[in-house]
Design a protein around this motif. Structure first.
Motif, PDB file in Angstrom:
ATOM      1  N   TYR A  14      41.351  -5.947   5.863  1.00 48.53           N
ATOM      2  CA  TYR A  14      42.540  -5.358   5.252  1.00 48.53           C
ATOM      3  C   TYR A  14      43.709  -5.338   6.230  1.00 48.53           C
ATOM      4  O   TYR A  14      44.861  -5.516   5.831  1.00 48.53           O
ATOM      5  N   LEU A  15      43.429  -5.108   7.500  1.00 49.56           N
ATOM      6  CA  LEU A  15      44.481  -5.151   8.519  1.00 49.56           C
ATOM      7  C   LEU A  15      45.121  -6.527   8.565  1.00 49.56           C
ATOM      8  O   LEU A  15      46.362  -6.657   8.554  1.00 49.56           O
ATOM      9  N   TYR A  16      44.309  -7.566   8.597  1.00 48.37           N
ATOM     10  CA  TYR A  16      44.864  -8.907   8.721  1.00 48.37           C
ATOM     11  C   TYR A  16      45.549  -9.364   7.445  1.00 48.37           C
ATOM     12  O   TYR A  16      46.512 -10.140   7.487  1.00 48.37           O
ATOM     13  N   GLY A  34      39.065  -0.016  12.389  1.00 51.86           N
ATOM     14  CA  GLY A  34      39.478   0.331  13.749  1.00 51.86           C
ATOM     15  C   GLY A  34      39.074   1.713  14.208  1.00 51.86           C
ATOM     16  O   GLY A  34      39.344   2.075  15.355  1.00 51.86           O
ATOM     17  N   PHE A  35      38.386   2.482  13.360  1.00 56.09           N
ATOM     18  CA  PHE A  35      38.007   3.829  13.784  1.00 56.09           C
ATOM     19  C   PHE A  35      37.059   3.790  14.978  1.00 56.09           C
ATOM     20  O   PHE A  35      37.116   4.640  15.857  1.00 56.09           O
ATOM     21  N   HIS A  36      36.182   2.791  15.018  1.00 56.55           N
ATOM     22  CA  HIS A  36      35.248   2.692  16.150  1.00 56.55           C
ATOM     23  C   HIS A  36      35.990   2.510  17.470  1.00 56.55           C
ATOM     24  O   HIS A  36      35.485   2.901  18.529  1.00 56.55           O
ATOM     25  N   ALA A  80      44.782  -3.218  16.926  1.00 56.10           N
ATOM     26  CA  ALA A  80      44.911  -4.447  16.141  1.00 56.10           C
ATOM     27  C   ALA A  80      44.558  -5.666  16.992  1.00 56.10           C
ATOM     28  O   ALA A  80      43.935  -6.619  16.511  1.00 56.10           O
ATOM     29  N   ARG A  81      44.941  -5.622  18.273  1.00 52.47           N
ATOM     30  CA  ARG A  81      44.630  -6.744  19.173  1.00 52.47           C
ATOM     31  C   ARG A  81      43.148  -6.784  19.562  1.00 52.47           C
ATOM     32  O   ARG A  81      42.637  -7.845  19.942  1.00 52.47           O
ATOM     33  N   ARG A  82      42.466  -5.649  19.436  1.00 53.54           N
ATOM     34  CA  ARG A  82      41.057  -5.570  19.846  1.00 53.54           C
ATOM     35  C   ARG A  82      40.087  -5.828  18.687  1.00 53.54           C
ATOM     36  O   ARG A  82      38.884  -5.673  18.842  1.00 53.54           O
ATOM     37  N   THR A  83      40.620  -6.214  17.545  1.00 54.77           N
ATOM     38  CA  THR A  83      39.760  -6.512  16.398  1.00 54.77           C
ATOM     39  C   THR A  83      40.136  -7.879  15.848  1.00 54.77           C
ATOM     40  O   THR A  83      41.036  -8.552  16.366  1.00 54.77           O
TER      41      THR A  83
END
Length: 212
Positions: free
Chosen positions: A55-57, A87-89, A45-48
């Motif tokens: 959707y995460l945010y 975040g799969f990448h 989460a911190r790396r995106t």
């Protein structure tokens, strides 16, 4: 198939299906490194950012009631960021940096994302009864709902969303011709470990630890 991930075996599937238990056991028995995708969710989460993972945010900005109580399980399924592959990448980046053998596990390993990368993957599909028993043992059905204003509705929504997700994994693995294992009440850890090992091409280890 050359992807830079030949050192990885993958165990995906529905929540509460025994993925982490089996992955840890296989890692111990075969001298592999365990990689749990749940464990790196905060780091990812911190790396995106919001542009890359909208959707995460959106989820981060919700109250607990908005996340679990006031939306339908169907909407929760369709909008949950990890279920959409956000975040799969970052999982792939992590695994490519790990050069020794790895067992990667977690519900974030969606079949359509994993399939192009490997032929050493399997998905565990727990029955609702098995999932409920696993969640009760871990305290999940009450821990999250207890932080909302409607415990019963949130508990129902959580369990139903996860049931729908498992059904989606069942349909997707069938459509793509990928190996999947049904996990029902009464399935022993030994039997499930052996079945998963066979599915991902790991040799049997008769002398390995035996726990049920």
């Amino acid at each position: 198939m050359t992807t830079g991930l030949e050192h990885v075996v993958w165990i995906g599937g529905g929540s509460g299906g025994g993925k982490s238990t089996i992955a840890r056991r296989l890692a111990a028995e075969h001298g592999l490194t365990y990689y749990g995708t749940d464990d790196v969710m905060g780091d990812h989460a911190r790396r995106t950012d919001a542009a890359e993972s909208p959707y995460l945010y959106e989820f981060i900005g919700m109250t607990m009631d908005e996340r679990w109580a006031t939306r339908s399980p169907e909407v929760m399924l369709e909008t949950f960021h990890w279920y959409r592959g956000e975040g799969f990448h970052l999982i792939v980046e992590d695994l490519r940096r790990m050069r020794t053998g790895v067992v990667a596990e977690g519900f974030r390993l969606l079949p359509h994302l994993v399939a192009p990368l490997t032929d050493r993957a399997v998905w565990l599909l727990p029955t609702p009864e098995f999932r409920a028993a696993a969640f009760d043992a871990r305290g999940i059905p009450w821990r999250i709902p207890s932080k909302t204003g409607d415990y019963e509705r949130a508990r129902h929504n959580l369990l139903e969303r996860d049931r729908l997700f498992t059904e989606r994994m069942r349909a997707e693995t069938a459509r793509l011709g990928l190996p999947a294992i049904e996990v029902a009440v009464g399935t022993s850890e030994d039997a499930l470990t052996a079945e998963v090992a066979a599915a991902v091409g790991l040799p049997a280890t008769p002398g390995g630890p035996s726990r049920r």
